[in-house]
Design an enzyme around this catalytic site. Structure first.
Site, PDB file in Angstrom:
ATOM      1  N   HIS A   7     -32.797  10.873  16.807  1.00 25.17           N
ATOM      2  CA  HIS A   7     -33.045  10.838  18.305  1.00 25.17           C
ATOM      3  C   HIS A   7     -34.571  10.817  18.689  1.00 25.17           C
ATOM      4  CE1 HIS A   7     -28.821  13.039  18.310  1.00 25.17           C
ATOM      5  NE2 HIS A   7     -28.773  12.484  19.310  1.00 25.17           N
ATOM      6  N   ASN A   8     -34.849   9.695  18.113  1.00 25.82           N
ATOM      7  CA  ASN A   8     -36.365   9.356  18.353  1.00 25.82           C
ATOM      8  C   ASN A   8     -36.328   8.313  19.512  1.00 25.82           C
ATOM      9  OD1 ASN A   8     -35.467   7.057  17.127  1.00 25.82           O
ATOM     10  ND2 ASN A   8     -36.020   7.714  15.082  1.00 25.82           N
ATOM     11  N   PHE A   9     -37.561   7.782  19.660  1.00 24.94           N
ATOM     12  CA  PHE A   9     -37.778   6.644  20.658  1.00 24.94           C
ATOM     13  C   PHE A   9     -37.024   5.621  20.425  1.00 24.94           C
ATOM     14  CE2 PHE A   9     -40.138   3.130  22.772  1.00 24.94           C
ATOM     15  CZ  PHE A   9     -39.796   3.634  24.217  1.00 24.94           C
ATOM     16  N   HIS A  60     -33.126  10.279  28.226  1.00 25.97           N
ATOM     17  CA  HIS A  60     -31.946  11.038  28.195  1.00 25.97           C
ATOM     18  C   HIS A  60     -32.143  12.033  26.905  1.00 25.97           C
ATOM     19  CE1 HIS A  60     -30.552   8.452  24.818  1.00 25.97           C
ATOM     20  NE2 HIS A  60     -29.628   9.558  24.851  1.00 25.97           N
ATOM     21  N   ASP A  61     -33.016  11.785  25.966  1.00 28.93           N
ATOM     22  CA  ASP A  61     -33.223  12.732  24.960  1.00 28.93           C
ATOM     23  C   ASP A  61     -34.774  13.090  24.748  1.00 28.93           C
ATOM     24  OD1 ASP A  61     -30.666  13.149  23.875  1.00 28.93           O
ATOM     25  OD2 ASP A  61     -30.499  11.324  22.640  1.00 28.93           O
ATOM     26  N   GLN A  64     -17.264   9.860   9.271  1.00 28.98           N
ATOM     27  CA  GLN A  64     -17.175   8.597  10.440  1.00 28.98           C
ATOM     28  C   GLN A  64     -15.889   8.435  10.818  1.00 28.98           C
ATOM     29  OE1 GLN A  64     -19.805   7.103  12.153  1.00 28.98           O
ATOM     30  NE2 GLN A  64     -20.910   8.923  11.596  1.00 28.98           N
ATOM     31  N   ASP A  99     -24.673   6.066  24.981  1.00 26.66           N
ATOM     32  CA  ASP A  99     -25.509   6.974  24.139  1.00 26.66           C
ATOM     33  C   ASP A  99     -24.650   7.187  22.863  1.00 26.66           C
ATOM     34  OD1 ASP A  99     -27.210   9.084  23.159  1.00 26.66           O
ATOM     35  OD2 ASP A  99     -26.172  10.315  24.245  1.00 26.66           O
ATOM     36  N   HIS A 111     -33.981   5.611  19.377  1.00 24.21           N
ATOM     37  CA  HIS A 111     -32.560   5.956  19.995  1.00 24.21           C
ATOM     38  C   HIS A 111     -32.675   5.504  21.425  1.00 24.21           C
ATOM     39  CE1 HIS A 111     -28.839   7.826  21.145  1.00 24.21           C
ATOM     40  NE2 HIS A 111     -29.681   8.865  21.823  1.00 24.21           N
TER      41      HIS A 111
END
Ligand SMILES: [Zn+2]
Length: 927
Positions: free
Chosen positions: A631-633, A671-672, A845, A794, A635
């Protein structure tokens, strides 16, 4: 708009229709609590838009509203024969006539259906059917009493006929209308003073004039006709059958719609049965008219013989004894049968008066009396006189004629019993075979709706009033098939909706392994055990980090383009792009470029948004993303690129404004914001500051959203600066909703809503050749669709091509595992999904795609056929993961088999959704 439907509904619920000229198209429909909109379609549409916006705020998605539209529309069509109104013709004129809506006519109609009138009608029916035959059977001397009774019934029938025709629009020109007409007017042939037979008069058969027996045939035909017309009155019995077959069990039911349908079915059935029975009752007797006149020839033979004997006696050729002997032989002959002569008279002076004939007076007359038990019948009708020459023989026909009356009574009674028995029997069968299951089904639907829809009360109210209106159902045989087609459609829709609503958990019952259960727990936000730990704040920026701008940062847009290699730029506009690969500055530049030049809103952004502000915004956002594995930039760039692509593929400009599209892209970037690399349950269980701040309600998503709007508060980074106050307010609402809906705990609800939306509007959505209608529909739900599109961007890693999907999945699981490691460090139980020592990546998964992603993609592709690539990628990925899992974990064959079957199911479902998409896409391309 047909405002006259309004008074049919009780209370505050008011319904209006906006008919479109095309019979296939859907109608815009609004449900207004207080007033009916006075304007045309546009007003209706505006109101429904307004309401959908309002509702969207309350409920998040408009699918529930659509359900009410759908259910009302179809209920009304079933109950009120909408289609009849759309067709030109007498019936439609009748339906439109204001006459039947007059208060006096409504009162008359209520009176006509009252118990009093029903009882009178029943009594009159008994009189009309049986009265004349019963009096004949009893051998009444005259018809005075039966005439009184029949006249009363006749007058009552006339009044009832007029009353119904005046007050009931469904009665005029219907089956019962014509049958009642026939039945009522045939009664004039039963009433002696109008056209009926005089029962005091006798039949005379003159053997000289009637050699061929025509007289017998005429008599017989008249009787057959009488029975036949009487049978016409049996149509009234059909009404009783209808009354009886509205059986108790159904009227007790709380499913009003099933009751209405059952009533309609019994109507149709009772009409059919009545028709057949009446036909038989009318036609059967008429067959006997043309039969060989099976007249009892002995009477004419004896009369002839006796006439010769009397003539001989008169001329002195035979003696009195010989004549007596003949008379005695004739008496003896008739002693063995139920009828016979009691008197014969030979007279030169024939008179027509019965009494004089019987007295047999006058000069030269010979009166012969028979030694039998037969005597002169009181009822003239029972007397048969045969004549040969100057001789009249008087026969007493009481017994056979009484028998004939009894037979007529039996025929009618039998017909009634046949109607009642078959009517009840058939409607019972229909109720077992069709109504009861439908009722159960509708009950389930209603029950389910009560759970999800807050409109159920209104719906109930509406349908109750509709049932009241349908208490006097009508006989539009032509419209029946349409209603039932509609009903079939409604039921299949409702059952689809019911199964969607019921899908609280995956229906697969085969044993799930722990990983699958964990995925499911995760989506439901469970799976953590409360432990209070001290969780450092260094990685979780609860407040916005300030961003220092320098003049150097303000660079032209062209420099952004220069920072990105052109192949990378092209790649970033495809699904093959891996956003984690570019350098940080490239990521930022790509972010600015995609915000600036997204195809759907390019012109708007280029024209209204200051590029420098955009660059500052991206810088500020980037600075607030943490360097966590997933969940970094990168993403956020991933979601931005995916969203931009999806907006284009889903033809978003059709239903979203420039501002909304741009806002959604900005939301994708933000959004994150500040994601700490752990999930909500972790924050909640560790009583982290963020969780406490937002009362454990989607703490992360609330924080992301708050941070985004903190950035937008600064003038240098406010990309929405150009918007006016109202637009900004609306947009802020929508974006907050969209970002809060990226919480995985909202996922299942969103899938359900999207699938419902598709189910309820599949007809319209397949009308790709009518963009305006599809557009209106999508627009009316655009807030829900915005949520879905952002969420799909997302979570669509598994819907990307395999080489990207695999890498991103590993990064995501790295983050989970990092959380697991922290859980281990903190010495708290480690969720199995987070335990790198226990979780098989490929297997988790498979579960993730099967339970979360595939249903969502399926629904999304159904609504937006343009996104069908997502479906095919997902199918390929789940198969690849299954293969990888087999290679890595070497599961026992039995387990491998089970997983393969699960994977196959997912693939089939996705390819179905993709095919649906391709089909409607083909239509679009053909245009
Ligand atoms: Zn995200």
């Amino acid at each position: 708009m047909r405002s006259e439907t309004a008074p049919l509904l009780k209370g505050s619920a008011t319904v209006g229709f906006d008919d479109s000229s095309d019979g296939n198209s859907f109608r815009t429909f609004t449900h207004s609590p207080n007033k009916l909109p006075a304007g045309g379609p546009s007003t209706l549409y505006e109101i429904s838009l307004h309401r959908s916006r309002k509702r969207t705020l309350e409920k998040g998605f408009d699918a529930r509203g659509s359900f009410v539209h759908f259910a009302h529309r179809n209920l009304k069509s079933v109950v009120q024969f909408e289609d009849v109104l759309d067709r030109p013709g007498i019936r439609s004129c009748l339906y439109r006539a204001k006459w039947y809506r007059r208060p006096s006519m409504v009162r008359l109609k209520n009176f006509m259906t009252s118990t009093f009138v029903t009882l009178c009608s029943f009594a009159s029916l008994l009189v009309a059917l049986f009265c004349s035959d019963i009096y004949a059977f009893l051998g009444a001397a005259d018809s005075a009493q039966s005439d009184i009774l029949l006249s009363a019934a006749f007058v009552f029938f006339l009044l009832e006929f007029l009353g119904n025709a005046l007050s009931d629009k469904t009665y005029l020109l219907s089956f019962f209308f014509f049958m009642d007409f026939l039945g009522t007017f045939s009664m004039i042939f039963d009433i002696s003073y109008i056209c009926g037979a005089d029962v005091t008069a006798f039949d005379r058969l003159d053997l000289e004039e009637n050699k061929g027996g025509n007289g017998v045939m005429i008599v017989r035909a008249a009787r057959a006709a009488r029975v036949g017309t009487r049978a016409g009155r049996l149509s009234r019995v059909a009404k009783i059958v209808r009354f009886l077959s509205g059986g108790e069990d159904i009227s007790q039911s709380n499913v009003k719609m099933a009751k209405v349908i059952s009533n309609k079915l019994s109507d149709v059935l009772s009409i059919r049965i009545a028709f057949v029975v009446i036909l038989i009752a009318v036609v059967f007797p008429s067959f006997s008219i043309l039969e060989y006149p099976a007249m009892e020839e002995s009477m004419s033979a004896w009369t002839d013989f006796l006439a010769d004997e009397v003539t001989n006696f008169r001329q002195g050729r035979t003696s009195q004894a010989e004549l007596d002997d003949v008379v005695e032989r004739m008496s003896a002959f008739y002693r063995s049968v139920s009828y016979g002569p009691f008197l014969a008279c030979y007279s030169d002076h024939r008179t027509s008066a019965t009494q004089e004939l019987l007295e047999c007076g006058g000069v030269g007359s010979v009166k012969l009396e028979f030694q039998t038990e037969f005597s002169r019948p009181e009822r003239g009708e029972f007397l048969l006189v045969t004549s040969a020459g100057k001789l009249d023989v008087f026969f007493d026909m009481s017994a056979p004629q009484r028998l004939e009356s009894l037979m007529a009574i039996s025929l009618i009674a039998f017909s009634i019993i046949a109607m009642l028995v078959f009517g009840t029997f058939l409607s019972e069968n229909i109720s077992t075979v069709a109504i009861a299951p439908m009722e159960r089904m509708l009950d389930v639907v209603r029950h389910r709706c009560a759970q999800i829809f807050k409109y159920t009360a209104e719906l109930q109210e509406g349908s109750e009033s509709e049932v009241e209106e349908s208490e006097h159902p009508d006989e539009h045989e032509e419209s029946q098939s349409n209603e039932f087609e509609l009903l079939e459609k409604a039921v299949s829709k409702l059952s689809a909706i019911a199964s969607l609503s019921a899908a609280d958990s995956p229906k697969e019952t085969e044993p799930l392994n722990e990983d699958d259960l964990l995925v499911m727990n995760w989506t439901h936000g469970r799976g953590f055990i409360t432990y209070e730990v001290d969780f450092g704040t260094q990685n979780v920026p609860a407040r916005l980090r300030s961003h220092q701008f320098s003049q150097k940062d303000v660079v032209g847009i062209e420099s952004m383009y220069q920072q990105v290699p052109s192949e990378m730029l092209v790649l970033s506009r495809t699904e093959d792009f891996n956003p984690m690969e570019p350098t940080s500055s490239q990521q930022k530049a790509l972010c600015v470029i995609h915000l600036l030049d997204s195809p759907g809103c390019k012109d708007f952004v280029r024209g209204s948004i200051n590029p420098a502000t955009l660059i500052h915004f991206v810088d500020a956002a980037e600075a607030n993303y943490s360097p966590v594995p997933f969940h970094n930039f990168g993403h956020s760039l991933d979601v931005l690129c995916s969203l931009s692509l999806q907006l284009e593929q889903s033809q978003a400009p059709l239903f979203l404004s420039n501002v909304e599209q741009f806002g959604l892209l900005v939301a994708a970037v933000g959004h994150d914001l500040g994601h700490p690399g752990v999930n909500n349950p972790f924050l909640i269980e560790t009583r982290h500051e963020v969780a406490v701040t937002y009362n454990d309600r989607s703490p992360l998503e609330n924080m992301h959203c708050a941070q985004l709007f903190q950035i937008l508060r600064q003038p240098e980074t406010n990309v929405f600066m150009a918007l006016d106050k109202e637009t900004y307010k609306e947009l802020r609402k929508d974006l907050i909703e969209a970002i809060l809906h990226t919480d995985v705990t909202k996922h299942n609800e969103m899938v359900k809503d999207l699938a419902l939306f598709y189910q309820m509007n599949s007809d319209t959505l397949s009308l790709r050749e009518m963009p305006q209608e599809v557009r209106e529909l999508l627009q009316s739900n655009r807030s829900g669709l915005m949520n879905s599109l952002l969420h799909s961007a997302d979570v669509n890693n598994p819907a990307k091509p395999w080489h990207v999907a695999k890498k991103l999945a590993y990064l995501c699981m790295d983050e989970f595992f990092a959380q697991g490691d922290r859980e281990k460090e903190l010495n708290i139980p480690v969720g199995m999904l987070n335990d790198r020592d226990k979780v098989n990546r490929a297997n988790s998964q498979i579960g993730f795609i099967e339970f979360m992603i595939a249903p969502f993609i399926e629904a999304l592709v159904s609504v937006f056929p343009g996104l069908d690539d997502l479906a095919s990628n997902t199918s390929q990925n789940i198969e690849n993961w299954a293969r990888l899992w087999q290679a890595e974990a070497a599961p026992p064959p039995e387990q491998a088999e089970k997983v393969a079957m699960r994977v196959q199911k997912v693939v089939v479902k996705l390819s179905d959704a993709g095919r649906r998409g391709l089909a409607s896409r083909a239509v679009t391309k053909d245009m």
